[in-house]
Write an enzyme that holds these catalytic residues in place. Structure first.
Site, PDB file in Angstrom:
ATOM      1  N   LYS A  52       9.245   2.811  15.908  1.00 30.67           N
ATOM      2  CA  LYS A  52       8.312   2.318  16.945  1.00 30.67           C
ATOM      3  C   LYS A  52       8.990   1.357  17.908  1.00 30.67           C
ATOM      4  CE  LYS A  52       4.883   2.231  13.209  1.00 30.67           C
ATOM      5  NZ  LYS A  52       5.587   1.655  12.049  1.00 30.67           N
ATOM      6  N   HIS A 111       4.406   0.619  19.694  1.00 35.08           N
ATOM      7  CA  HIS A 111       3.869  -0.117  18.541  1.00 35.08           C
ATOM      8  C   HIS A 111       2.508  -0.759  18.841  1.00 35.08           C
ATOM      9  CE1 HIS A 111       5.565  -2.153  14.680  1.00 35.08           C
ATOM     10  NE2 HIS A 111       4.269  -2.003  14.579  1.00 35.08           N
ATOM     11  N   TYR A 142      10.564  -4.032  12.216  1.00 33.51           N
ATOM     12  CA  TYR A 142      10.660  -4.275  10.775  1.00 33.51           C
ATOM     13  C   TYR A 142      12.054  -4.737  10.352  1.00 33.51           C
ATOM     14  CZ  TYR A 142       6.282  -1.568  10.627  1.00 33.51           C
ATOM     15  OH  TYR A 142       5.015  -1.086  10.842  1.00 33.51           O
ATOM     16  N   ASP A 191       8.013   5.547   7.319  1.00 36.65           N
ATOM     17  CA  ASP A 191       7.514   4.843   8.507  1.00 36.65           C
ATOM     18  C   ASP A 191       8.263   3.520   8.659  1.00 36.65           C
ATOM     19  OD1 ASP A 191       5.131   4.637  10.543  1.00 36.65           O
ATOM     20  OD2 ASP A 191       5.320   2.655   9.610  1.00 36.65           O
TER      21      ASP A 191
HETATM   22  P1  NAP Z   1      -0.532  -1.552   2.388  1.00 38.02           P
HETATM   23  O1  NAP Z   1       0.347  -0.361   2.212  1.00 38.02           O
HETATM   24  O2  NAP Z   1      -1.986  -1.388   2.556  1.00 38.02           O
HETATM   25  O3  NAP Z   1      -0.341  -2.575   1.211  1.00 38.02           O
HETATM   26  C1  NAP Z   1       0.901  -3.005   0.746  1.00 38.02           C
HETATM   27  C2  NAP Z   1       0.612  -4.013  -0.349  1.00 38.02           C
HETATM   28  O4  NAP Z   1      -0.110  -3.361  -1.408  1.00 38.02           O
HETATM   29  C3  NAP Z   1       1.854  -4.577  -0.929  1.00 38.02           C
HETATM   30  O5  NAP Z   1       1.570  -5.935  -1.249  1.00 38.02           O
HETATM   31  C4  NAP Z   1       2.052  -3.775  -2.209  1.00 38.02           C
HETATM   32  O6  NAP Z   1       2.688  -4.548  -3.179  1.00 38.02           O
HETATM   33  C5  NAP Z   1       0.621  -3.477  -2.607  1.00 38.02           C
HETATM   34  N1  NAP Z   1       0.470  -2.213  -3.328  1.00 38.02           N
HETATM   35  C6  NAP Z   1       1.141  -1.044  -3.123  1.00 38.02           C
HETATM   36  N2  NAP Z   1       0.726  -0.093  -3.965  1.00 38.02           N
HETATM   37  C7  NAP Z   1      -0.236  -0.654  -4.743  1.00 38.02           C
HETATM   38  C8  NAP Z   1      -1.032  -0.179  -5.795  1.00 38.02           C
HETATM   39  N3  NAP Z   1      -0.920   1.084  -6.242  1.00 38.02           N
HETATM   40  N4  NAP Z   1      -1.924  -1.031  -6.376  1.00 38.02           N
HETATM   41  C9  NAP Z   1      -2.035  -2.287  -5.936  1.00 38.02           C
HETATM   42  N5  NAP Z   1      -1.319  -2.804  -4.915  1.00 38.02           N
HETATM   43  C10 NAP Z   1      -0.417  -1.993  -4.322  1.00 38.02           C
HETATM   44  O7  NAP Z   1      -0.052  -2.448   3.632  1.00 38.02           O
HETATM   45  P2  NAP Z   1       0.951  -2.358   4.839  1.00 38.02           P
HETATM   46  O8  NAP Z   1       2.356  -2.493   4.396  1.00 38.02           O
HETATM   47  O9  NAP Z   1       0.430  -3.332   5.842  1.00 38.02           O
HETATM   48  O10 NAP Z   1       0.687  -0.909   5.483  1.00 38.02           O
HETATM   49  C11 NAP Z   1       1.420   0.229   5.127  1.00 38.02           C
HETATM   50  C12 NAP Z   1       2.436   0.593   6.190  1.00 38.02           C
HETATM   51  O11 NAP Z   1       1.800   0.817   7.440  1.00 38.02           O
HETATM   52  C13 NAP Z   1       3.434  -0.529   6.522  1.00 38.02           C
HETATM   53  O12 NAP Z   1       4.409  -0.694   5.520  1.00 38.02           O
HETATM   54  C14 NAP Z   1       3.959  -0.057   7.842  1.00 38.02           C
HETATM   55  O13 NAP Z   1       4.899   0.997   7.644  1.00 38.02           O
HETATM   56  C15 NAP Z   1       2.674   0.454   8.494  1.00 38.02           C
HETATM   57  N6  NAP Z   1       1.997  -0.585   9.345  1.00 38.02           N
HETATM   58  C16 NAP Z   1       1.922  -0.373  10.685  1.00 38.02           C
HETATM   59  C17 NAP Z   1       1.329  -1.324  11.508  1.00 38.02           C
HETATM   60  C18 NAP Z   1       1.248  -1.088  12.985  1.00 38.02           C
HETATM   61  O14 NAP Z   1       0.900  -2.027  13.740  1.00 38.02           O
HETATM   62  N7  NAP Z   1       1.519   0.115  13.458  1.00 38.02           N
HETATM   63  C19 NAP Z   1       0.786  -2.499  10.960  1.00 38.02           C
HETATM   64  C20 NAP Z   1       0.844  -2.675   9.572  1.00 38.02           C
HETATM   65  C21 NAP Z   1       1.443  -1.704   8.774  1.00 38.02           C
HETATM   66  P3  NAP Z   1       4.236  -4.336  -3.662  1.00 38.02           P
HETATM   67  O15 NAP Z   1       5.034  -3.936  -2.457  1.00 38.02           O
HETATM   68  O16 NAP Z   1       4.573  -5.692  -4.184  1.00 38.02           O
HETATM   69  O17 NAP Z   1       4.193  -3.278  -4.725  1.00 38.02           O
END
Ligand code: NAP
Length: 261
Positions: free
Chosen positions: A79, A110, A54, A49
């Site tokens: 997106k 997005h 990004y 994704d």
């Molecule tokens: P997330 O995946 O909920 O959390 C990422 C965070 O959690 C990072 O700080 C990561 O740290 C940590 N983490 C990962 N695996 C872990 C584990 N097993 N135990 C503890 N902590 C862990 O947050 P996100 O990046 O916001 O969401 C995921 C994806 O969704 C994004 O990367 C993006 O592709 C998409 N997204 C889309 C939108 C939208 O508006 N459409 C908005 C937000 C996100 P490290 O990286 O330091 O390991």
């Protein structure tokens, strides 16, 4: 799970299989982003994704090519930023060039463009899908009334709505309303909105000999909600993918659902 094993997927219109577990790449940029995507592909993820916003499409594309995995075996989402409404073709062309691919598997709006659902943009998305530049098209951060505005105007529902989801945000009614319209729900930020030390998650995790993070991801999978955890930490990248060898009981699912109340 080895790369060649078919992964649990949701079927989008047009027979497009979208793996339920994907790899998020927001804030994974430059060399760190490239390395994370390479590690994710090595670990077995076949769904990535990204987004114009990004700033890492070039790294994602390079990691895909360098992995040696066939393009058609990887599901790629990108997106369109809402401020690019009106410049849809130029935006997808730029994404395809940066990724170094001829098509994406899923292209999302997005966010709803300012003050409206973005019907004109949605029409452009449908046209770009017809050109074969995106196999499926959808939206992100859309409310149910905003989905309805697109459906009423064009007769075509978005294939996917990517929205924040986690046990604490679980909303069975919203899930059902999306699905009733033929829209697959893709959750984002599974961890950012979760207390991984919540006693319910810790107890369920201990019962299965896994981590609370793995329980959260498995819970999405069993609800058939697409989930896209992000990590740049090699160990987390691989353990977040290691969720296919245990199953939550119906009672555990209900207990975790209740965290959303
Ligand atoms: P997330 O995946 O909920 O959390 C990422 C965070 O959690 C990072 O700080 C990561 O740290 C940590 N983490 C990962 N695996 C872990 C584990 N097993 N135990 C503890 N902590 C862990 O947050 P996100 O990046 O916001 O969401 C995921 C994806 O969704 C994004 O990367 C993006 O592709 C998409 N997204 C889309 C939108 C939208 O508006 N459409 C908005 C937000 C996100 P490290 O990286 O330091 O390991």
């Amino acid at each position: 799970m080895t790369a060649s094993v078919a992964q649990p997927s949701v079927l989008l219109p047009g027979e497009v299989a979208m793996p339920l577990l994907g790899f998020g790449t927001w804030q994974a940029t430059g060399g760190q982003g490239y390395d994370a995507v390479r590690q994710a592909l090595d670990a077995g993820y076949r769904h990535l994704d990204t987004a114009t916003m990004y700033g890492n499409e070039e790294e994602v594309g390079r990691a895909v090519r360098d992995s040696g995995i066939a393009r058609e075996d990887i599901f790629i989402t990108t997106k369109l930023p809402p401020e690019r409404a009106g410049r849809e073709r130029a935006t997808i062309d730029a994404s395809l060039a940066a990724l170094g691919v001829e098509y994406v598997d899923l292209w999302l709006i997005h966010w709803p463009p300012r003050e409206e659902a973005g019907v004109a943009t949605w029409r452009e998305f449908l046209a770009i899908r017809e050109l074969g530049l995106a196999r499926a098209v959808g939206v992100s951060n859309y409310s149910v009334p905003q989905l309805d505005a697109l459906i009423e105007a064009t007769g075509e529902a978005p294939a996917v709505n990517q929205v924040p989801w986690s046990p604490s945000l679980h909303d069975a009614e919203r899930l059902a309303e999306n699905r009733r319209r033929g829209v697959a729900v893709e959750g984002y930020s599974p961890f950012k909105n979760t207390k991984l030390r919540h006693p319910v998650l810790v107890r369920v995790a201990d019962a299965h000999g896994v981590s609370a993070a793995q329980v959260v991801l498995r819970w999405h999978l069993q609800h058939e909600i697409v989930v896209i955890p992000k990590s740049v930490t090699p160990e987390r990248i691989s353990t977040n993918f290691d969720i296919f060898d245990f199953a939550l009981s119906p009672e555990e699912m209900t207990e975790i659902d209740a965290l959303g109340r």
